[in-house]
Scaffold this motif. Structure first.
Motif, PDB file in Angstrom:
ATOM      1  N   SER A 196     -70.253  21.832  -0.103  1.00 24.07           N
ATOM      2  CA  SER A 196     -69.598  20.962  -1.094  1.00 24.07           C
ATOM      3  C   SER A 196     -69.030  21.825  -2.220  1.00 24.07           C
ATOM      4  O   SER A 196     -69.782  22.266  -3.110  1.00 24.07           O
ATOM      5  CB  SER A 196     -70.596  19.945  -1.654  1.00 24.07           C
ATOM      6  N   PRO A 197     -67.723  22.090  -2.218  1.00 26.09           N
ATOM      7  CA  PRO A 197     -67.117  22.964  -3.233  1.00 26.09           C
ATOM      8  C   PRO A 197     -66.815  22.238  -4.545  1.00 26.09           C
ATOM      9  O   PRO A 197     -65.682  22.148  -4.989  1.00 26.09           O
ATOM     10  CB  PRO A 197     -65.829  23.429  -2.554  1.00 26.09           C
ATOM     11  N   HIS A 198     -67.840  21.720  -5.174  1.00 23.81           N
ATOM     12  CA  HIS A 198     -67.657  21.048  -6.462  1.00 23.81           C
ATOM     13  C   HIS A 198     -69.012  20.915  -7.143  1.00 23.81           C
ATOM     14  O   HIS A 198     -70.075  21.109  -6.528  1.00 23.81           O
ATOM     15  CB  HIS A 198     -67.010  19.666  -6.291  1.00 23.81           C
ATOM     16  N   ILE A 199     -68.998  20.572  -8.420  1.00 27.66           N
ATOM     17  CA  ILE A 199     -70.224  20.331  -9.170  1.00 27.66           C
ATOM     18  C   ILE A 199     -70.708  18.917  -8.890  1.00 27.66           C
ATOM     19  O   ILE A 199     -69.923  17.966  -8.949  1.00 27.66           O
ATOM     20  CB  ILE A 199     -69.989  20.528 -10.683  1.00 27.66           C
ATOM     21  N   SER A 200     -71.988  18.791  -8.596  1.00 25.72           N
ATOM     22  CA  SER A 200     -72.554  17.475  -8.329  1.00 25.72           C
ATOM     23  C   SER A 200     -72.775  16.723  -9.644  1.00 25.72           C
ATOM     24  O   SER A 200     -73.293  17.277 -10.609  1.00 25.72           O
ATOM     25  CB  SER A 200     -73.874  17.612  -7.575  1.00 25.72           C
ATOM     26  N   LEU A 201     -72.376  15.453  -9.656  1.00 21.90           N
ATOM     27  CA  LEU A 201     -72.578  14.592 -10.822  1.00 21.90           C
ATOM     28  C   LEU A 201     -73.557  13.458 -10.518  1.00 21.90           C
ATOM     29  O   LEU A 201     -73.558  12.444 -11.223  1.00 21.90           O
ATOM     30  CB  LEU A 201     -71.245  14.010 -11.297  1.00 21.90           C
ATOM     31  N   THR A 202     -74.396  13.649  -9.522  1.00 23.16           N
ATOM     32  CA  THR A 202     -75.326  12.590  -9.118  1.00 23.16           C
ATOM     33  C   THR A 202     -76.288  12.230 -10.244  1.00 23.16           C
ATOM     34  O   THR A 202     -76.593  11.053 -10.469  1.00 23.16           O
ATOM     35  CB  THR A 202     -76.109  13.034  -7.874  1.00 23.16           C
ATOM     36  N   ASP A 203     -76.766  13.232 -10.967  1.00 22.92           N
ATOM     37  CA  ASP A 203     -77.747  13.019 -12.039  1.00 22.92           C
ATOM     38  C   ASP A 203     -77.129  13.201 -13.423  1.00 22.92           C
ATOM     39  O   ASP A 203     -77.850  13.452 -14.390  1.00 22.92           O
ATOM     40  CB  ASP A 203     -78.930  13.983 -11.872  1.00 22.92           C
ATOM     41  N   TYR A 204     -75.815  13.062 -13.516  1.00 24.14           N
ATOM     42  CA  TYR A 204     -75.130  13.319 -14.790  1.00 24.14           C
ATOM     43  C   TYR A 204     -75.375  12.189 -15.792  1.00 24.14           C
ATOM     44  O   TYR A 204     -75.275  11.000 -15.449  1.00 24.14           O
ATOM     45  CB  TYR A 204     -73.635  13.483 -14.543  1.00 24.14           C
ATOM     46  N   VAL A 205     -75.698  12.577 -17.015  1.00 23.79           N
ATOM     47  CA  VAL A 205     -75.850  11.633 -18.126  1.00 23.79           C
ATOM     48  C   VAL A 205     -74.547  11.662 -18.923  1.00 23.79           C
ATOM     49  O   VAL A 205     -74.210  12.693 -19.522  1.00 23.79           O
ATOM     50  CB  VAL A 205     -77.038  12.019 -19.031  1.00 23.79           C
ATOM     51  N   PRO A 206     -73.785  10.577 -18.956  1.00 19.65           N
ATOM     52  CA  PRO A 206     -72.479  10.599 -19.636  1.00 19.65           C
ATOM     53  C   PRO A 206     -72.596  11.004 -21.102  1.00 19.65           C
ATOM     54  O   PRO A 206     -73.516  10.599 -21.812  1.00 19.65           O
ATOM     55  CB  PRO A 206     -71.987   9.152 -19.492  1.00 19.65           C
ATOM     56  N   SER A 207     -71.629  11.807 -21.536  1.00 20.69           N
ATOM     57  CA  SER A 207     -71.590  12.267 -22.916  1.00 20.69           C
ATOM     58  C   SER A 207     -70.886  11.233 -23.788  1.00 20.69           C
ATOM     59  O   SER A 207     -69.985  10.522 -23.337  1.00 20.69           O
ATOM     60  CB  SER A 207     -70.854  13.610 -23.005  1.00 20.69           C
ATOM     61  N   ASN A 208     -71.310  11.153 -25.058  1.00 22.68           N
ATOM     62  CA  ASN A 208     -70.658  10.241 -25.993  1.00 22.68           C
ATOM     63  C   ASN A 208     -69.482  10.893 -26.703  1.00 22.68           C
ATOM     64  O   ASN A 208     -68.884  10.289 -27.598  1.00 22.68           O
ATOM     65  CB  ASN A 208     -71.658   9.713 -27.020  1.00 22.68           C
TER      66      ASN A 208
END
Length: 284
Positions: A196-208
């Motif tokens: 997978s040639p990308h950064i995983s955002l599965t556990d990403y907490v959205p920034s304000n």
């Protein structure tokens, strides 16, 4: 009666001690998992942690690496430093950590301390941090075929070129370059985790403050002036855009209101007392 029980207890204690069986570590009943971990660590102590775990020195180790973004902590525009919290996923094969599950009661997977086995010297090339270690402590998950899965968490501080020409409607592009610091591509080959040639955002907490627009990755093979061997690296790119809602209220809206107030001053006749009062108000 109490004296009789006490005498019997003392006799049993002395008998066990004389036979050498009282709390002797060698007589502890270890589970198959515990015995397996002990054997693996003992094997590594004999072989040594230093040096790649390969049977043939010309054989490269294949490392799979994946980066999972958890949180954008800060973007320091002044010092041009991006700080993020991330999960790292590393997979490689170590023949010293392989076994036959039938010899250990069917145990096919164990957890061992990362400090007791060999680990690839993967580092962030464009770091902007004074810490000596980027990866946090975490146990390694080892399978019976010698496959090692290591998922430590990290806080990365990377150098990032900042362009604030269009502030607060700006977008920033930051790169995170990972690779082995001492092993070339013939000794340690690195590629993407699960292809997978990308950064995983599965556990990403959205920034304000920031929106993530893109997060691709690419593999580079570079020949440095110092060496003739190739040095592969994985470069992840984070494209973020600033959220303008906050600045609409604290920056843009006040400027628009002051501009309208200034225009109203020109519409009022010079002899009007309200013109002087509005002029003082706009200065405040």
């Amino acid at each position: 009666m109490e004296v009789y029980i006490y005498v019997c207890s003392v006799v049993l204690f002395l008998t066990s001690s004389s036979n050498g069986n009282f709390l002797k570590p060698g007589n502890l009943a270890l589970s198959h998992e515990k015995r397996l971990i002990k054997d693996l660590i003992d094997t590594y102590k004999e072989a040594g942690v230093t040096g790649r775990p390969v049977k043939n020195s010309s054989e490269p180790i294949s490392l799979k690496y994946g980066l999972g973004l958890v949180q954008i902590l800060r973007l320091d525009e002044k010092n041009q430093v991006l700080t993020i919290r991330a999960w790292n996923r590393l997979i490689w094969t170590d023949y010293l950590l392989s076994w036959n599950s039938s010899d250990y009661g069917g145990v096919s997977e164990v957890r061992v301390p990362a400090k007791d086995i060999w680990r690839p010297d993967l580092v962030l090339y464009n770091y902007a941090d004074d810490r000596l270690s980027e990866f946090r402590d975490a146990l390694c998950v080892v399978s019976e075929n010698g496959e090692v899965l290591w998922i430590p968490t990290s806080i990365f501080k990377s150098a990032c070129s900042i362009d604030i020409t269009n502030f607060p409607f700006d977008s920033q592009i930051c790169h995170l370059k990972f690779g082995s610091w001492s092993y070339d591509g013939l000794k340690l080959d690195i590629d993407f985790y699960q292809d997978s040639p990308h950064i995983s955002l599965t556990d990403y907490v959205p920034s304000n403050e920031w929106d993530v627009l893109a997060h691709p990755g690419r593999k580079n093979v570079i020949f440095y002036p110092c060496c003739t061997q190739p040095f592969p690296d994985l470069t992840f790119t984070v494209v973020i855009k600033r959220q303008v809602a906050f600045y609409n209220y604290i920056l843009i809206l006040p400027c628009v209101l002051l501009s309208l107030l200034t225009m109203i001053l020109f519409w009022l006749p010079p002899e009007s007392a309200a013109k002087m009062q509005l002029g003082k108000l706009s200065l405040l």
